[in-house]
Design a protein around this motif. Structure first.
Motif, PDB file in Angstrom:
ATOM      1  N   GLY A   1     109.296  78.174  47.476  1.00  0.00           N
ATOM      2  CA  GLY A   1     108.116  79.052  47.743  1.00  0.00           C
ATOM      3  C   GLY A   1     108.128  80.143  46.638  1.00  0.00           C
ATOM      4  N   VAL A   2     109.335  80.664  46.068  1.00  0.00           N
ATOM      5  CA  VAL A   2     109.580  81.570  45.416  1.00  0.00           C
ATOM      6  C   VAL A   2     109.983  80.995  43.885  1.00  0.00           C
ATOM      7  CG1 VAL A   2     110.640  83.930  44.675  1.00  0.00           C
ATOM      8  CG2 VAL A   2     109.963  83.117  47.188  1.00  0.00           C
ATOM      9  N   ASP A   3     111.060  80.307  43.832  1.00  0.00           N
ATOM     10  CA  ASP A   3     111.895  79.852  42.581  1.00  0.00           C
ATOM     11  C   ASP A   3     111.125  78.533  42.246  1.00  0.00           C
ATOM     12  OD1 ASP A   3     113.191  82.192  42.528  1.00  0.00           O
ATOM     13  OD2 ASP A   3     114.940  81.306  43.958  1.00  0.00           O
ATOM     14  N   THR A   4     111.129  78.328  40.887  1.00  0.00           N
ATOM     15  CA  THR A   4     110.849  76.892  40.650  1.00  0.00           C
ATOM     16  C   THR A   4     111.879  75.864  40.741  1.00  0.00           C
ATOM     17  OG1 THR A   4     109.858  75.576  38.640  1.00  0.00           O
ATOM     18  CG2 THR A   4     111.362  77.352  38.140  1.00  0.00           C
TER      19      THR A   4
ATOM     20  N   GLY B   1     117.985  74.460  56.118  1.00  0.00           N
ATOM     21  CA  GLY B   1     117.120  74.374  56.928  1.00  0.00           C
ATOM     22  C   GLY B   1     116.242  75.270  57.017  1.00  0.00           C
ATOM     23  N   GLY B   2     115.306  75.517  58.101  1.00  0.00           N
ATOM     24  CA  GLY B   2     114.110  76.359  58.139  1.00  0.00           C
ATOM     25  C   GLY B   2     113.401  76.229  59.068  1.00  0.00           C
ATOM     26  N   PRO B   3     112.506  77.100  59.612  1.00  0.00           N
ATOM     27  CA  PRO B   3     111.491  77.115  60.776  1.00  0.00           C
ATOM     28  C   PRO B   3     110.418  76.359  60.347  1.00  0.00           C
ATOM     29  CG  PRO B   3     111.336  79.234  59.873  1.00  0.00           C
ATOM     30  CD  PRO B   3     112.391  78.394  59.061  1.00  0.00           C
ATOM     31  N   ILE B   4     109.942  75.826  59.029  1.00  0.00           N
ATOM     32  CA  ILE B   4     108.667  75.206  58.993  1.00  0.00           C
ATOM     33  C   ILE B   4     108.919  73.738  59.173  1.00  0.00           C
ATOM     34  CG2 ILE B   4     107.986  76.893  57.247  1.00  0.00           C
ATOM     35  CD1 ILE B   4     108.671  75.009  54.991  1.00  0.00           C
ATOM     36  N   GLY B   5     107.689  72.852  59.574  1.00  0.00           N
ATOM     37  CA  GLY B   5     107.967  71.609  59.879  1.00  0.00           C
ATOM     38  C   GLY B   5     107.981  70.667  58.402  1.00  0.00           C
ATOM     39  N   ALA B   6     108.618  69.480  58.721  1.00  0.00           N
ATOM     40  CA  ALA B   6     108.621  68.705  57.400  1.00  0.00           C
ATOM     41  C   ALA B   6     107.414  68.004  56.909  1.00  0.00           C
ATOM     42  CB  ALA B   6     109.617  67.323  57.823  1.00  0.00           C
ATOM     43  N   PHE B   7     106.300  68.239  57.678  1.00  0.00           N
ATOM     44  CA  PHE B   7     104.916  67.555  57.695  1.00  0.00           C
ATOM     45  C   PHE B   7     103.772  68.756  56.990  1.00  0.00           C
ATOM     46  CE2 PHE B   7     107.025  63.905  58.876  1.00  0.00           C
ATOM     47  CZ  PHE B   7     106.343  62.659  58.102  1.00  0.00           C
ATOM     48  N   ASP B   8     104.323  69.898  57.081  1.00  0.00           N
ATOM     49  CA  ASP B   8     103.426  71.125  56.959  1.00  0.00           C
ATOM     50  C   ASP B   8     102.867  71.328  55.460  1.00  0.00           C
ATOM     51  OD1 ASP B   8     103.785  71.517  59.516  1.00  0.00           O
ATOM     52  OD2 ASP B   8     104.897  73.308  59.284  1.00  0.00           O
ATOM     53  N   ASP B   9     102.598  70.286  55.023  1.00  0.00           N
ATOM     54  CA  ASP B   9     102.164  70.530  53.348  1.00  0.00           C
ATOM     55  C   ASP B   9     101.025  71.104  53.391  1.00  0.00           C
ATOM     56  OD1 ASP B   9     103.936  68.555  53.494  1.00  0.00           O
ATOM     57  OD2 ASP B   9     102.646  67.018  52.373  1.00  0.00           O
TER      58      ASP B   9
ATOM     59  N   LYS C   1     105.528  69.410  48.955  1.00  0.00           N
ATOM     60  CA  LYS C   1     105.383  68.171  48.283  1.00  0.00           C
ATOM     61  C   LYS C   1     106.285  68.100  47.264  1.00  0.00           C
ATOM     62  CE  LYS C   1     100.429  68.121  49.450  1.00  0.00           C
ATOM     63  NZ  LYS C   1      98.929  68.192  49.080  1.00  0.00           N
ATOM     64  N   THR C   2     106.344  69.014  46.322  1.00  0.00           N
ATOM     65  CA  THR C   2     107.409  69.149  45.171  1.00  0.00           C
ATOM     66  C   THR C   2     108.791  68.961  45.519  1.00  0.00           C
ATOM     67  OG1 THR C   2     105.905  70.678  43.927  1.00  0.00           O
ATOM     68  CG2 THR C   2     108.152  70.198  43.157  1.00  0.00           C
ATOM     69  N   GLU C   3     109.055  69.591  46.864  1.00  0.00           N
ATOM     70  CA  GLU C   3     110.525  69.543  47.374  1.00  0.00           C
ATOM     71  C   GLU C   3     110.730  67.941  47.783  1.00  0.00           C
ATOM     72  OE1 GLU C   3     113.263  71.908  50.598  1.00  0.00           O
ATOM     73  OE2 GLU C   3     111.113  72.225  50.557  1.00  0.00           O
ATOM     74  N   LEU C   4     109.815  67.439  48.205  1.00  0.00           N
ATOM     75  CA  LEU C   4     109.656  66.084  48.868  1.00  0.00           C
ATOM     76  C   LEU C   4     110.021  65.152  47.574  1.00  0.00           C
ATOM     77  CD1 LEU C   4     109.634  64.040  51.547  1.00  0.00           C
ATOM     78  CD2 LEU C   4     107.155  63.904  51.173  1.00  0.00           C
ATOM     79  N   ALA C   5     108.848  65.251  46.644  1.00  0.00           N
ATOM     80  CA  ALA C   5     109.197  64.492  45.522  1.00  0.00           C
ATOM     81  C   ALA C   5     110.402  64.551  44.574  1.00  0.00           C
ATOM     82  CB  ALA C   5     108.150  65.056  44.436  1.00  0.00           C
ATOM     83  N   LEU C   6     111.154  65.924  44.752  1.00  0.00           N
ATOM     84  CA  LEU C   6     112.279  65.981  44.321  1.00  0.00           C
ATOM     85  C   LEU C   6     113.456  64.953  45.043  1.00  0.00           C
ATOM     86  CD1 LEU C   6     114.520  67.300  42.225  1.00  0.00           C
ATOM     87  CD2 LEU C   6     114.587  69.185  43.964  1.00  0.00           C
TER      88      LEU C   6
ATOM     89  N   LEU D   1     116.076  71.002  58.533  1.00  0.00           N
ATOM     90  CA  LEU D   1     114.869  70.824  57.949  1.00  0.00           C
ATOM     91  C   LEU D   1     114.995  69.841  56.520  1.00  0.00           C
ATOM     92  CD1 LEU D   1     111.897  70.972  57.042  1.00  0.00           C
ATOM     93  CD2 LEU D   1     112.410  73.273  55.946  1.00  0.00           C
ATOM     94  N   GLY D   2     116.274  69.928  56.197  1.00  0.00           N
ATOM     95  CA  GLY D   2     116.450  69.051  54.908  1.00  0.00           C
ATOM     96  C   GLY D   2     116.496  67.801  55.228  1.00  0.00           C
ATOM     97  N   ALA D   3     117.310  67.404  56.413  1.00  0.00           N
ATOM     98  CA  ALA D   3     117.318  66.101  56.865  1.00  0.00           C
ATOM     99  C   ALA D   3     115.912  65.528  57.319  1.00  0.00           C
ATOM    100  CB  ALA D   3     118.486  66.110  58.087  1.00  0.00           C
ATOM    101  N   GLN D   4     115.309  66.444  57.906  1.00  0.00           N
ATOM    102  CA  GLN D   4     113.767  65.826  58.258  1.00  0.00           C
ATOM    103  C   GLN D   4     112.929  65.381  57.026  1.00  0.00           C
ATOM    104  OE1 GLN D   4     112.297  69.089  60.577  1.00  0.00           O
ATOM    105  NE2 GLN D   4     114.025  69.020  61.859  1.00  0.00           N
ATOM    106  N   LEU D   5     113.129  66.258  55.804  1.00  0.00           N
ATOM    107  CA  LEU D   5     112.385  65.793  54.748  1.00  0.00           C
ATOM    108  C   LEU D   5     113.127  64.654  54.098  1.00  0.00           C
ATOM    109  CD1 LEU D   5     112.127  69.596  53.274  1.00  0.00           C
ATOM    110  CD2 LEU D   5     110.159  67.992  53.999  1.00  0.00           C
TER     111      LEU D   5
END
Length: 236
Positions: free
Chosen positions: A37-40, A56-64, A71-76, A92-96
């Protein structure tokens, strides 16, 4: 000698590589952080690191719809799976990672927060997760993963049947935390104060458990990571 690079995608400043960072440095690896959300991260498609860690993090894996950069993270993540490049997903990384494989992620009836051991499945006992057998790990999540039928769970707990999973030798998803540094637990307690209060978590018990189990977990995490690295370094 070629220097290997690990890039960690970070969603919260205090949820970093923790105890895994000195391990990677002991391996002689260079470490980079990218704050989501900050860095490319787009350059990582063309110049992939030797290891990508999605933290990890407190947001949801489907909170696009709320956090479109997911979406970019998921594509990567999907591209690394396609290229069979080493990838570790934590919480969160495992959920993605599960989402990229076609799995689902949904809310649990109650949050799972605190130290507790895992129950390894037969697949888990044939994996590097044997390093964690009988070791209380740190659970800190309110969502659980439903994997596609083709991907077996490696570990379970009573509230959460999917605690870990793998894709080949190169991708590993951990719903729990092996990286949280017990010496820096207060950052987690302050940063997640509303979640902890809402879940009715006893902070003093969490502190005591971190002091009691943190050392063993750190040592077990090093064994797990070393065994996993040996696996993917040997893959064709």
């Amino acid at each position: 000698m070629t220097t290997h690079t690990a890039v960690a995608l970070r969603h919260l400043a205090f949820e970093d590589l923790g105890t895994l960072e000195p391990l990677l440095r002991d391996w002689g690896w260079r470490i980079q952080y990218r704050d989501i959300g900050v860095d490319t991260v787009e350059d990582l498609f063309d110049s992939p690191p030797d290891l990508l860690v999605v933290l990890g993090g407190p947001i949801g894996a489907f909170d696009d719809h709320l956090y479109p950069y997911l979406k970019t993270e998921l594509a990567l993540i999907s591209e690394r799976l396609r290229q069979r490049q080493p990838l570790l997903g934590v919480c969160l990384g495992a959920q993605l990672l599960a989402r990229a494989l076609g799995g689902r992620v949904g809310a649990m009836p109650e949050k799972e927060i605190g130290f507790a051991p895992l129950q390894l499945t037969s697949a888990g006992r044939a994996s590097p997760l044997t390093a964690l057998e009988d070791i209380p790990v740190l659970h800190w999540h309110g969502d659980r993963i439903q994997l596609p039928a083709t991907v077996p769970s490696l570990a379970t707990t009573a509230p959460c049947p999917t605690q870990a999973f793998a894709v080949g030798r190169h991708a590993l998803g951990l719903q729990f935390h092996i990286e949280a540094d017990p010496a820096r637990l207060e950052r987690w307690l302050i940063g997640h104060t509303l979640e902890l209060s809402g879940a009715g978590i006893d902070l003093e018990q969490l502190r005591r458990d971190a002091a009691e189990h943190g050392g063993a977990l750190t040592r077990a995490a090093r064994r797990l990571m070393t065994q996993w690295r040996d696996q993917w370094e040997q893959q064709p």
